[in-house]
Design a protein around this motif. Structure first.
Motif, PDB file in Angstrom:
ATOM      1  N   GLU D  49       0.838  -1.206   0.000  1.00 35.80           N
ATOM      2  CA  GLU D  49       0.000   0.000   0.000  1.00 35.80           C
ATOM      3  C   GLU D  49       0.871   1.253   0.000  1.00 35.80           C
ATOM      4  OE1 GLU D  49      -3.482   0.591   2.721  1.00 35.80           O
ATOM      5  OE2 GLU D  49      -3.143  -1.551   3.117  1.00 35.80           O
ATOM      6  N   VAL D  50       1.829   1.262   0.949  1.00 36.89           N
ATOM      7  CA  VAL D  50       2.728   2.418   1.050  1.00 36.89           C
ATOM      8  C   VAL D  50       3.457   2.628  -0.265  1.00 36.89           C
ATOM      9  CG1 VAL D  50       4.757   3.333   2.213  1.00 36.89           C
ATOM     10  CG2 VAL D  50       3.007   2.135   3.535  1.00 36.89           C
ATOM     11  N   GLN D  51       3.943   1.510  -0.838  1.00 41.22           N
ATOM     12  CA  GLN D  51       4.671   1.585  -2.107  1.00 41.22           C
ATOM     13  C   GLN D  51       3.844   2.291  -3.179  1.00 41.22           C
ATOM     14  OE1 GLN D  51       5.412  -2.239  -3.883  1.00 41.22           O
ATOM     15  NE2 GLN D  51       6.925  -1.442  -5.322  1.00 41.22           N
ATOM     16  N   GLN D  52       2.572   1.890  -3.261  1.00 40.95           N
ATOM     17  CA  GLN D  52       1.709   2.473  -4.285  1.00 40.95           C
ATOM     18  C   GLN D  52       1.476   3.969  -4.081  1.00 40.95           C
ATOM     19  OE1 GLN D  52      -1.745   0.013  -4.294  1.00 40.95           O
ATOM     20  NE2 GLN D  52      -1.015  -1.224  -6.015  1.00 40.95           N
ATOM     21  N   GLU D  53       1.282   4.340  -2.823  1.00 37.55           N
ATOM     22  CA  GLU D  53       1.008   5.760  -2.555  1.00 37.55           C
ATOM     23  C   GLU D  53       2.162   6.652  -2.977  1.00 37.55           C
ATOM     24  OE1 GLU D  53      -1.808   7.199  -1.509  1.00 37.55           O
ATOM     25  OE2 GLU D  53      -2.763   5.224  -1.570  1.00 37.55           O
ATOM     26  N   PHE D  54       3.399   6.193  -2.686  1.00 35.66           N
ATOM     27  CA  PHE D  54       4.562   7.051  -2.964  1.00 35.66           C
ATOM     28  C   PHE D  54       5.348   6.640  -4.204  1.00 35.66           C
ATOM     29  CE2 PHE D  54       4.224   7.269   1.808  1.00 35.66           C
ATOM     30  CZ  PHE D  54       3.713   8.551   1.861  1.00 35.66           C
ATOM     31  N   GLY D  55       4.948   5.527  -4.845  1.00 26.69           N
ATOM     32  CA  GLY D  55       5.669   5.081  -6.039  1.00 26.69           C
ATOM     33  C   GLY D  55       7.091   4.626  -5.754  1.00 26.69           C
ATOM     34  N   LEU D  56       7.273   3.831  -4.697  1.00 25.78           N
ATOM     35  CA  LEU D  56       8.619   3.359  -4.325  1.00 25.78           C
ATOM     36  C   LEU D  56       9.044   2.194  -5.209  1.00 25.78           C
ATOM     37  CD1 LEU D  56       8.022   3.469  -0.471  1.00 25.78           C
ATOM     38  CD2 LEU D  56       8.953   5.248  -1.955  1.00 25.78           C
ATOM     39  N   HIS D  57      10.347   1.921  -5.270  1.00 29.83           N
ATOM     40  CA  HIS D  57      10.870   0.894  -6.157  1.00 29.83           C
ATOM     41  C   HIS D  57      10.690  -0.497  -5.542  1.00 29.83           C
ATOM     42  CE1 HIS D  57      13.663  -1.282  -8.761  1.00 29.83           C
ATOM     43  NE2 HIS D  57      13.609  -0.258  -9.587  1.00 29.83           N
ATOM     44  N   ASP D  58      10.375  -1.473  -6.397  1.00 28.97           N
ATOM     45  CA  ASP D  58      10.203  -2.865  -5.989  1.00 28.97           C
ATOM     46  C   ASP D  58      11.342  -3.388  -5.114  1.00 28.97           C
ATOM     47  OD1 ASP D  58       7.794  -3.468  -7.003  1.00 28.97           O
ATOM     48  OD2 ASP D  58       8.491  -4.894  -8.505  1.00 28.97           O
ATOM     49  N   LEU D  59      12.589  -3.149  -5.581  1.00 30.99           N
ATOM     50  CA  LEU D  59      13.742  -3.724  -4.874  1.00 30.99           C
ATOM     51  C   LEU D  59      13.874  -3.152  -3.472  1.00 30.99           C
ATOM     52  CD1 LEU D  59      16.355  -3.732  -7.765  1.00 30.99           C
ATOM     53  CD2 LEU D  59      15.492  -5.753  -6.583  1.00 30.99           C
ATOM     54  N   ALA D  60      13.573  -1.850  -3.318  1.00 36.38           N
ATOM     55  CA  ALA D  60      13.680  -1.219  -1.999  1.00 36.38           C
ATOM     56  C   ALA D  60      12.619  -1.798  -1.066  1.00 36.38           C
ATOM     57  CB  ALA D  60      13.522   0.300  -2.130  1.00 36.38           C
ATOM     58  N   ILE D  61      11.395  -1.969  -1.578  1.00 38.21           N
ATOM     59  CA  ILE D  61      10.324  -2.530  -0.759  1.00 38.21           C
ATOM     60  C   ILE D  61      10.677  -3.957  -0.320  1.00 38.21           C
ATOM     61  CG2 ILE D  61       7.955  -3.406  -0.923  1.00 38.21           C
ATOM     62  CD1 ILE D  61       8.041  -0.485  -0.275  1.00 38.21           C
ATOM     63  N   GLU D  62      11.255  -4.727  -1.254  1.00 41.58           N
ATOM     64  CA  GLU D  62      11.678  -6.086  -0.917  1.00 41.58           C
ATOM     65  C   GLU D  62      12.694  -6.075   0.230  1.00 41.58           C
ATOM     66  OE1 GLU D  62      13.515  -9.349  -3.622  1.00 41.58           O
ATOM     67  OE2 GLU D  62      11.950  -8.300  -4.745  1.00 41.58           O
ATOM     68  N   ASP D  63      13.686  -5.187   0.111  1.00 36.35           N
ATOM     69  CA  ASP D  63      14.696  -5.041   1.173  1.00 36.35           C
ATOM     70  C   ASP D  63      14.037  -4.701   2.498  1.00 36.35           C
ATOM     71  OD1 ASP D  63      16.687  -5.538  -0.610  1.00 36.35           O
ATOM     72  OD2 ASP D  63      17.543  -3.532  -0.600  1.00 36.35           O
ATOM     73  N   ALA D  64      13.101  -3.722   2.448  1.00 35.92           N
ATOM     74  CA  ALA D  64      12.479  -3.248   3.685  1.00 35.92           C
ATOM     75  C   ALA D  64      11.638  -4.358   4.319  1.00 35.92           C
ATOM     76  CB  ALA D  64      11.607  -2.028   3.405  1.00 35.92           C
ATOM     77  N   HIS D  65      11.156  -5.254   3.499  1.00 33.43           N
ATOM     78  CA  HIS D  65      10.340  -6.335   4.050  1.00 33.43           C
ATOM     79  C   HIS D  65      11.198  -7.439   4.648  1.00 33.43           C
ATOM     80  CE1 HIS D  65       7.676  -9.983   3.673  1.00 33.43           C
ATOM     81  NE2 HIS D  65       7.139  -9.251   4.596  1.00 33.43           N
ATOM     82  N   ARG D  66      12.226  -7.858   3.903  1.00 32.45           N
ATOM     83  CA  ARG D  66      13.055  -8.967   4.381  1.00 32.45           C
ATOM     84  C   ARG D  66      14.058  -8.554   5.451  1.00 32.45           C
ATOM     85  NH1 ARG D  66      15.083 -11.449  -1.128  1.00 32.45           N
ATOM     86  NH2 ARG D  66      16.470  -9.728  -0.692  1.00 32.45           N
ATOM     87  N   ALA D  67      14.353  -7.268   5.539  1.00 32.75           N
ATOM     88  CA  ALA D  67      15.401  -6.795   6.451  1.00 32.75           C
ATOM     89  C   ALA D  67      16.720  -7.538   6.189  1.00 32.75           C
ATOM     90  CB  ALA D  67      14.974  -6.935   7.898  1.00 32.75           C
ATOM     91  N   HIS D  68      17.630  -7.606   7.180  1.00 30.14           N
ATOM     92  CA  HIS D  68      18.966  -8.201   7.017  1.00 30.14           C
ATOM     93  C   HIS D  68      19.746  -7.561   5.877  1.00 30.14           C
ATOM     94  CE1 HIS D  68      18.045 -10.977  10.082  1.00 30.14           C
ATOM     95  NE2 HIS D  68      17.018 -11.464   9.449  1.00 30.14           N
TER      96      HIS D  68
END
Lengths: 325, 325, 325, 325, 325
Positions: D49-68
């Protein structure tokens, strides 16, 4: 102890008058004047006053108040904020006391704020006032004079550490005081690390002052900063060399301990072997067999003693020759 | 000892005349002339005279007078101030003596100021005068000749340290002189560190002379400075290699001590075990029990001796085979 | 042994004729020709002749005559002077022999001067002559062929050092040959240091040849130099890895010695404890007190022996279990 | 535990209203508003949802989700993605817990995503809201506030590690707890390595934020980032110094063990020698020779005892004097 | 085993058809098509065919055929030649197998050549074919997919090495398996060195791909390469941390051995002292003097035993208290 405040206006390289901090803006209306203020552990209120007079940045004032900054050079608009570490031998506890001097330098002012073991800059001030033709170069020259004063305080410290190192070398190669030696090596390492940490950023600070086209440091003042830079590098090099020698001294210490242990071990083994002979012989002739003809001989006893001693002597000389005893 | 002053004017690669320092400006009125002055530990007064004649900077003169500078190259306007460290073997105390040579080079003069263990440049002067076609290139070439002379003095020193290292290796792998070895490793490390410190800034000085577009060093003199640069790098590399080998030698020393201690320990243990047997047996037959039938046997005594010796022999051969003895 | 001189003119990638050094300038009047000269430890006179024909610089010729240069690339006007170190296994003394090859490369000539353990370039020459389409690229390609030939000679050497390292590892983890191991580690370290010193400047030389816009190395020859560069880097990396492994092997060696000593110490202590029991017991019953009832008992002697053995056995098993024996 | 979502709109430095994530684009239609969202371990859906609102990049969202992730700064178009490591003392297990904070920063939004041991940013939010004149600078200032908050959490950790180090020094130089000391040195080294790894990339992140001309960080916000940078460097330096001191402490530990072993060895040898004398003498007079006149003497026994004791005493004093006992 | 050849044409992100290598130029006449070929240890003939179709450089083909290249990125005109090292756990021999993948990338083709332990890229191909919108980006994206696949294979390896390290730590601090520990430390160091050598050049390769303006990698593919770069850096960091921890573990190992030896030595000395007492006493009363009144006493024997035991007990408790036993 009330904070030391020393605020003086200069014109053409000569002291004009003491200036209360509130009157600074008044005084600076006259062209060709600049103000040099020296503060020692000032309260927050006083710093705020200074800040207002010269328009200094909040963050710099906060740093100057809290101290415990690392040595650095920061530019805020057309003014400089410089943090330097100072050091002095504390002869009472045979250690080094560290302090900080923070400098604000603008086109028409120099403010120095001292914390902890930081020598009064009264000496610098009087030295500067003695050479008006140099002081007339303005705040840039005052900055040089203060930095030169601070850097030169490290020479006696590095010399004292050098003396410690030499004493340590003596103790290591004498073989005396093995246990204390380890402790002293550690202490000296710690001192050198702290001096290094205080001095090495100075090189970078000087370098930046020398290179970047600052309105504050006129062309003909640069060679003076190069001189400070040179001293900072020399102190750095001296510390580096002492650190390297200390590492070598530690290695020498360890290898001498090993050598000593080796020798002790060999000596132990040698004497054990020599003493084992009479013990064994005595054991044999202490046996209670009914038929031990030697026991009956007239010269059995002295004979056995002599033979045993001869064997011991032979062993002694052999071990001596091969370096085990 | 009065200070050595050697002040000569050259024109077209040839010696024109000796020039008292006061007459220098007179002589330099003639075009195409340049002056080469050699001084040894000059007094302050003499240096001030030289300063006035060539317009040298206060800070450089101060450095040249006090010595104890680190090797460096500084530019003051269109003149150069170069500090080089010199070194000579002191055969008496089997150590290295260090000195300094300070050079002032301008478009029409070279001034060398020597301190401490610094060979006279008379030799350089006569070598230069023997090749007028080169000397006619002016102060740039004289600078090269002086630097070349100084750098080449390091080769015999590095060779001598190399010989020391080789002798040390011999002592380490022979296993002789364990205690002195640690001391000599330390001493050699210290010498190498000092030579390194004297030589390594030379590389940078040469590099700067070669690269920056100095009016003082004409295009066709550059390959000569590259040659000096090359020698400086080679000495540096030789010192680095010797330092690395020395570190390895120290490690070898320590591991050989460990091996020796291991062997001594095993030998000690082996002999202790062998000698324990007869001691124990003798102890047993030394007991005073009323009923110990063996004590009454006719061949009890020799039998016990033989059995004991057999056991000892067996142990001896077993330990021998497994490398403990 | 007279110096080897091999001077040939090439045109369009094919050998035209042998050319006495005096006739070179004659031959080079024809366009599209270039000369490739191979010399082995030439006398000064011969080098002077070559110098005159191609107009080489005095300093380069001096270097080429005296040898003992470090690997380097120097530009004199539009010609190159390259010094490379060569190496060959000396199977007789199981060591490495080092030599030098000096190359002068100009638009129309290549001169190689070999010193010491440096393989004849006859092989390179015949390989080049076998591929005229490549040789027709001129001196740039010949330079590549010579460098490739020299660099590839290091592979078998590095492999041989790798075999030595493996044998050493075996010896360390077998626990055999402790004393020689230290010596061999030192020797291998020394060899690796020497190879490293010979090879690592090669990377820089190749890099310069590849990057800088030299008229001598046409665009389509560059990938070949990148190939040599790649080989030089690989050899360097192999040496670095071997050096690192050797350091680890040394650490393993030292820690295994410590472990062994620990074990020997424990074993010594264990046996000492076991043997101390019968010695002590025997001592007690060897005392001459009048009233020692045990001495009168019928089974005192065997009883004491049995109890003593039992204690020894108990100790033995306990020490065994806790790993001391 | 449901994920923490804290989404607020600000205008002119003041909190306007809480904004459900779906309404964000609606709210941002009003100019001069920006959104600051704080999330704690959000689910994938929420992040999308957040990604869509601000148009964030797929790879960054993936990083933010998986952490590490490792600490880093990445630019995607005109927005920034920053990963920072956070740390907190875990007093229960006397160790350090690490977490991550991921920050998305655009012209009109800041999104922080926290994972693991990462303190709530509620405190930062309220501190910012207390200084509206600063908060009105926009997302750039919020970014500073968050980074400052994270960096300052390292100071108590580094202080705690410093206390550990001091306790360790005490234990080493007291000579107590030898065995645990090795374990604690290792543990402290590990902690310092982990802190170093978390903090050192921060320096680079701050440096990039400060230097590159980002529309996101206005000129007057830069000094604040320099302040964070300064703190990051100080923490780094403190960790480096502690690591160096720890290495020295380890060396001191090892050399003290060697010294102790040396002393134990000498004491062992000394007492062995002293005790060997009576044993040997007793052995001699325990021999059963028929003709041993001393055995018959009236004062033979006390005489032998006295002589033996005298020898032992003599040895004792000699060993004492030479430091073996 | 015949070489694996997998040659497919793609258009708009979808598989069009398998293409025999001879027909490639035919197929590429259609615009918007690109070819992706996967080869496993191909023969020279096959490689020559591929070379002719795409016009690859001789030197690159030679490298791809001989393998044993170091990881690198080379540009030949407008095509790329990339060498990557691959790694896989060999569970049978508990070690790591290394392989190589060579990639040729042009505007309309990707050729991968695998050698040794290198996983089939069938998996990558099917993954790519599952996301046609990404695959339609062309060879640049295929290159990313292959590199990502190769880099991600290192994570399980680094994790396995991490587990080994942890097991090793356990063994060191338990004090078990001293001898094997040294061997395992060495083995782990070797593995880490090899992984490091394979991975660290990857960072540079990714960096170059990301930065330089290559027609092959369109703007929107760059973040993907940054992602691979990030993974490569993380693996590198993990290896570096493990190497540093291993060094610390080795130091801990050595210092624990020293501590243990120290303790063993003290225990040995303690027991030797305790046992020496009864031995000495028994020796004294085993002497054969005529006049030893104690021997005649009624309770001489038990008295001596009790006194001796008391002394031993006293020594035992004293040694116990001072930590020697």
């Amino acid at each position: 102890m009330s904070p030391v405040v020393n605020s003086v206006a200069y014109a053409g390289g000569r002291r004009v008058s003491d200036v209360p901090i509130k009157d600074i803006s008044e005084v600076l209306k006259e062209p060709d004047r600049f103000i040099w203020i020296g503060l020692h552990e000032p309260g927050e209120e006083l710093l705020r006053e200074v800040q207002q007079e010269f328009g200094l940045h909040d963050l710099a004032i906060e740093d100057a108040h809290r101290a415990h900054q690392r040595p650095k050079l920061e530019r805020y608009g057309d003014s400089l904020f410089i943090v330097l570490h100072t050091a002095q031998m504390n002869r009472a506890r045979r250690g080094i006391d560290f302090g900080e001097t923070h400098l604000f330098v603008g086109a028409r002012y120099v403010v120095s704020v001292r914390h902890g073991a930081s020598l009064s800059d009264a000496e610098v001030r009087s030295r500067c006032e003695a050479t008006p033709e140099l002081l007339s170069k303005g705040p840039g020259f005052v900055l040089y004079a203060l930095m030169d004063f601070i850097v030169d305080q490290y020479f006696p410290i590095v010399d004292a550490l050098g003396d410690d190192l030499e004493a340590l070398e003596g103790a290591i190669f004498d073989g005396s005081l093995r246990r204390e030696t380890a402790t002293r090596i550690y202490q000296l390492k710690r001192d050198l690390l702290e001096v290094k940490r205080a001095v090495s950023p100075l090189v970078d600070v000087c370098n930046q002052l020398m290179r970047f086209d600052l309105a504050l440091i006129p062309e003909d003042t640069r060679p003076y900063f190069r001189d400070v830079y040179d001293h900072a590098i020399r102190i750095n090099e001296m510390v580096d060399i002492q650190r390297e020698l200390l590492t070598s001294a530690l290695e020498a210490h360890l290898s001498l301990i090993s050598v000593e242990q080796n020798e002790a071990m060999k000596r132990l083994a040698g004497w054990a072997a020599i003493l084992a002979v009479p013990t064994m012989v005595a054991g044999v002739y202490g046996m209670n067999f009914d038929f031990m003809p030697e026991l009956r001989w007239r010269f059995g006893y002295p004979g056995v003693l002599i033979v045993t001693l001869a064997i011991c002597g032979f062993l002694y000389f052999r071990f001596k020759r091969s370096g085990w005893l």
